[in-house]
Design an enzyme around this catalytic site. Structure first.
Site, short mmCIF file in Angstrom:
data_model
loop_
_atom_site.label_atom_id
_atom_site.label_comp_id
_atom_site.label_asym_id
_atom_site.label_seq_id
_atom_site.Cartn_x
_atom_site.Cartn_y
_atom_site.Cartn_z
N ASP A 322 0.88 -1.16 0.00
CA ASP A 322 0.00 0.00 0.00
C ASP A 322 0.94 1.23 0.00
OD1 ASP A 322 -2.33 1.64 0.45
OD2 ASP A 322 -1.66 1.80 2.53
N ASP A 515 -1.43 -0.63 6.09
CA ASP A 515 -1.63 -0.06 7.43
C ASP A 515 -3.07 0.34 7.73
OD1 ASP A 515 -1.52 2.24 5.61
OD2 ASP A 515 -1.54 3.42 7.45
N ASP A 519 -7.17 -2.02 4.35
CA ASP A 519 -6.17 -3.00 3.92
C ASP A 519 -6.39 -4.37 4.56
OD1 ASP A 519 -4.77 -1.19 2.33
OD2 ASP A 519 -3.58 -0.47 4.02
#
Length: 624
Positions: A322, A515, A519
Site C-alpha cells: 500500500d 496499514d 487493507d
C-alpha cells in the site's frame, strides 16, 4: 539459572562424583550393584517416573520410555557403568537444552515486561494507582518520568521523550507533546504528561501485543509439523526394530546355522539401538530454532505471529505495498490551493468542515491547514463515499470534497494541477469551487526497503494505491518499485492481489504490506500479511501475520533475512540429526557401535543441534 535447573545440576555433579569413585574404588557383588543403583536413581528417577506415567496415560513411545528401557536393560545385563553413563549424559543434554530454551526466551520475556502494573488517575488532588483494566475510555491518566504508559491515548498536557525500544527495538527516544497520539508500553523518560485514553486496556497496543506473542507458538511451521508426525511413527518403529534385533538373529543362529545364539550380545545391541534412535535432537532443536528466530525478530521490533509465517517469509518472491502510511509517512501538508470564484480561505474552510468527521491523514491535513477550531454545529448530513471522498452540508450549503472520480460522479468539470500530489477537488452547491493540492512525505527508509528486497531475490515489488496515476508513478519511480497500480477502490486491491496470486509459482509466496482499515481484507487474502503497528489500524494489525512495531518498511528485508537464516539452521539440524543417527544405527546393529557411540549419537548430536539452533537469536544490525 532456574531453581529446577540448579537442582538438576547438583544431581549431575553428585552422580558424576559417585561414578568416578566407583571407577577408582574396587568393589564387587551386592555393594557394587547397590552403589550403581543409588547413582542411577539419583540421576534418572524423574525419567523412570515419566516413562511409567506415559505408559499409564497411553503415551508409551517417547524419549523417556526409550531411555528407561535402554538403561534398565543395560543394568540388568550387568553393564552398570554404561547404563548410568547413558542416563547421566542424557540428563546433561536435557539441562543444556533447558538452558538454551531459557536463553532464547529472554528477548520475548523482556518484551513481556512492557505490561504496566498500574495507571495513575488524579482524584481530589492526589494520584491514585488503579488497575489498567478499570480505566474507562476518555479518562485522563498521569504518567510520571520513569513510568510506563498504561493505555493508548492522546497527550492533553505536557511534553516528554518516550523510550519505545521495547516495542520497536530502536533506542532513539521519541519526542511527544500536546495532541500527539501515544501507545501503551512506552516508558516516559523526562517530563510529566497527562493522557486522555482512547482505548480500553484490553484493546490497547501493549495488551494486543502480549496476546499475539503468547499465542505465536500455537501456529507451527511445516517443518515442526513434519517433525511431530515423524516422531509419532518413528519411535514405535525403532522400538519394534530393537525388539526384532534382540530376537531374530539369535533364533537364526540357533535354528538355521546351529550356532550359539548369543542372546546377551544381541540384547545389548538392541539396547544400544534404542539409545541411538532417541529423536531428541530433532524434537528439541527444530522448535527451538523457530523460537529463536521469532525472538530475534521481536527484539528488533518485528512481531511474527507464528513459526509458519516465519517459514513463509523465507519463500516470499512478490511483495505488494500500500502507499499511504506504508511507503509514505501519511503526513500530508497542503502545498497549494487553486480556488475558482471563491477565496482561498473559503475554499479551505469548506473542505476542512466537510472532512471534519474523518480521521484520514488527508482530512487531518486540511483541518491543520485551516488552523481554526471547528464548530460541529455547522456540519450535517455527512456521508463518506469509499474511494471517492465525502459530501456534507456546511452552513446549509452542500459541499463535496474528494478526488476526480467524485467530480465525475457529480458530473462536474474540474481542473487538474501540473504539480504532483494528492488533489482534493471541492464543489459547493453543485458548482466546482477549485482544488487543494496535498503532498505526502516518503519515509526515509522506503527506498532502502525496496533495494533490500531486490538484493534478497524478490522477483517483483508492486504498489497499489487509490491515488491519482501521476502521484503514484512519481512515488514508484523515486523508490524503484517495479510495478504500480493506481486509482484503485478498496475492493480493487483484493482483486489486484488475487490476480498476482494467480500468476506466481506454486512454492512462491506473496506478501502484502499495509496499514489502513481498508487493507485488512488484502492482508488476510495474501499468503503473508505485514502491517504497520504504529500508525496502522487495529483491523490491519489483527488481520496481519507480521507486525512492524515502528512502521519502518526497511524491517521487511531484515525479517526476511532472519527467516532464511532460521530455515537454514532448521535444515542443517535435520540433516545432522538424521544423518548421524542412521550411520550409528547401522553400526550399532552390526555390533561396531557400543553404548558410548550411542551416547554421542543421542546426547552429542542433541547438544550440537541445540548450539546451532541458538544462532537464530543472533541478528547483525542492518544485516540485509
Amino acid at each position: 539459572m532456574t531453581k529446577k535447573q540448579r537442582a538438576m545440576l547438583w544431581r549431575i555433579i553428585i552422580s558424576a562424583i559417585l561414578m568416578v569413585a566407583l571407577a577408582l574404588i574396587s568393589t564387587t557383588g551386592w555393594i557394587q550393584i547397590a552403589l550403581y543403583l543409588i547413582c542411577y536413581l539419583i540421576i534418572g528417577y524423574d525419567i523412570l517416573r515419566k516413562a511409567i506415567l506415559g505408559i499409564f496415560n497411553g503415551k508409551i513411545f517417547d524419549e523417556n520410555f526409550l531411555m528407561a528401557i535402554a538403561t534398565v536393560g543395560a543394568i540388568l545385563l550387568g553393564e552398570y557403568s554404561e547404563g548410568v553413563a547413558v542416563m547421566l549424559f542424557y540428563q546433561i543434554g536435557e539441562l543444556f537444552q533447558s538452558y538454551a530454551v531459557g536463553k532464547s526466551r529472554k528477548s520475548i520475556s523482556a518484551l513481556m515486561d512492557i505490561r504496566p502494573d498500574y495507571a495513575n488517575v488524579e482524584k481530589d488532588g492526589t494520584l491514585v494507582q488503579i488497575d489498567p483494566d478499570e480505566v474507562a475510555i476518555g479518562t485522563v491518566i498521569v504518567v510520571q518520568p520513569g513510568e510506563k504508559i498504561a493505555i493508548d491515548g492522546t497527550v492533553k498536557e505536557g511534553t516528554s521523550s518516550l523510550n519505545t525500544s521495547a516495542l520497536t527495538g530502536e533506542s532513539l527516544p521519541r519526542e511527544v507533546g500536546v495532541g500527539d497520539d501515544v501507545i501503551s508500553g512506552c516508558i516516559n523518560l523526562s517530563g510529566l504528561i497527562k493522557i486522555s485514553t482512547t482505548k480500553e486496556f484490553g484493546e490497547s497496543t501493549v495488551s494486543k501485543l502480549l496476546d499475539l506473542v503468547e499465542n505465536s507458538s500455537m501456529k507451527k511451521s511445516q517443518s515442526e509439523n513434519f517433525i511431530t508426525r515423524f516422531a509419532r511413527y518413528y519411535t514405535p518403529v525403532v522400538c519394534i526394530g530393537a525388539l526384532l534385533l534382540a530376537i531374530i538373529p539369535p533364533i537364526i543362529r540357533m535354528t538355521a546355522l546351529g550356532m550359539e545364539p548369543m542372546w546377551i550380545d544381541w540384547i545389548t545391541r538392541s539396547l544400544t539401538f534404542l539409545v541411538i534412535s532417541c529423536p531428541c535432537a530433532l524434537v528439541i532443536s527444530i522448535p527451538l530454532s523457530f523460537f529463536g528466530g521469532i525472538g530475534a525478530a521481536s527484539s528488533r521490533g518485528i512481531l511474527i505471529k507464528g513459526s509458519n509465517y516465519l517459514e513463509a517469509l523465507a519463500e516470499t518472491k512478490y511483495v505488494v505495498f500500500d502507499k499511504t502510511g506504508t511507503l509514505t509517512k501519511g503526513v500530508f501538508e497542503v502545498t497549494n490551493t487553486h480556488p475558482i470564484n471563491v477565496s482561498k480561505d473559503l475554499l479551505l474552510e469548506y473542505a476542512a468542515y466537510a472532512e471534519s468527521y474523518s480521521n484520514h491523514p488527508i482530512s487531518k491535513s486540511l483541518k491543520k491547514a485551516y488552523g481554526k477550531e471547528l464548530n460541529s454545529s455547522r456540519v450535517s448530513d455527512v456521508e463518506e463515499i469509499g474511494g471517492y471522498g465525502v459530501t456534507a452540508k456546511v452552513d446549509s450549503k452542500k459541499v463535496a470534497a474528494g478526488n476526480s472520480k467524485l467530480m465525475k460522479k457529480l458530473k462536474l468539470s474540474y481542473n487538474e494541477p501540473d504539480k504532483v500530489g494528492t488533489v482534493v477537488h471541492v464543489a459547493i452547491d453543485g458548482k466546482y469551487a477549485g482544488y487543494i493540492l496535498i503532498s505526502d512525505v516518503i519515509k526515509q527508509n522506503s527506498r532502502m526497503a525496496i533495494m533490500g528486497l531486490k538484493k534478497l531475490g524478490v522477483k517483483k515489488t508492486v504498489m497499489l494505491t487509490g491515488d491519482a496515476k501521476k502521484v503514484a508513478d512519481a512515488v514508484a519511480k523515486e523508490l524503484g518499485i517495479d510495478e504500480v497500480r493506481s486509482e484503485l477502490l478498496p475492493a480493487d486491491k483484493v482483486n489486484q492481489v488475487e490476480e498476482l496470486l494467480a500468476k506466481k509459482g506454486v512454492k512462491e509466496k506473496l506478501a502484502f504490506v499495509g496499514d489502513g482499515i481498508n487493507d485488512a481484507p488484502v492482508l488476510a487474502r495474501a499468503d503473508l500479511g505485514i502491517a504497520m503497528g504504529g500508525l496502522g489500524s487495529d483491523a490491519a494489525i489483527e488481520a496481519a501475520d507480521i507486525v512492524l512495531m515502528d512502521d519502518d518498511p526497511s524491517k521487511i528485508p531484515l525479517a526476511m533475512k532472519i527467516s532464511r537464516k532460521t530455515l537454514g539452521i532448521v535444515h542443517q539440524n535435520i540433516v545432522l540429526a538424521i544423518g548421524v543417527k542412521v550411520i550409528v544405527l547401522v553400526l550399532g546393529a552390526i555390533g561396531i557401535a557400543n553404548m558410548w557411540f550411542a551416547i554421542f549419537a543421542d546426547v552429542g548430536v542433541m547438544i550440537l543441534a541445540v548450539l546451532n539452533a541458538t544462532r537464530a537469536l543472533i541478528v547483525k544490525k542492518n544485516s540485509y
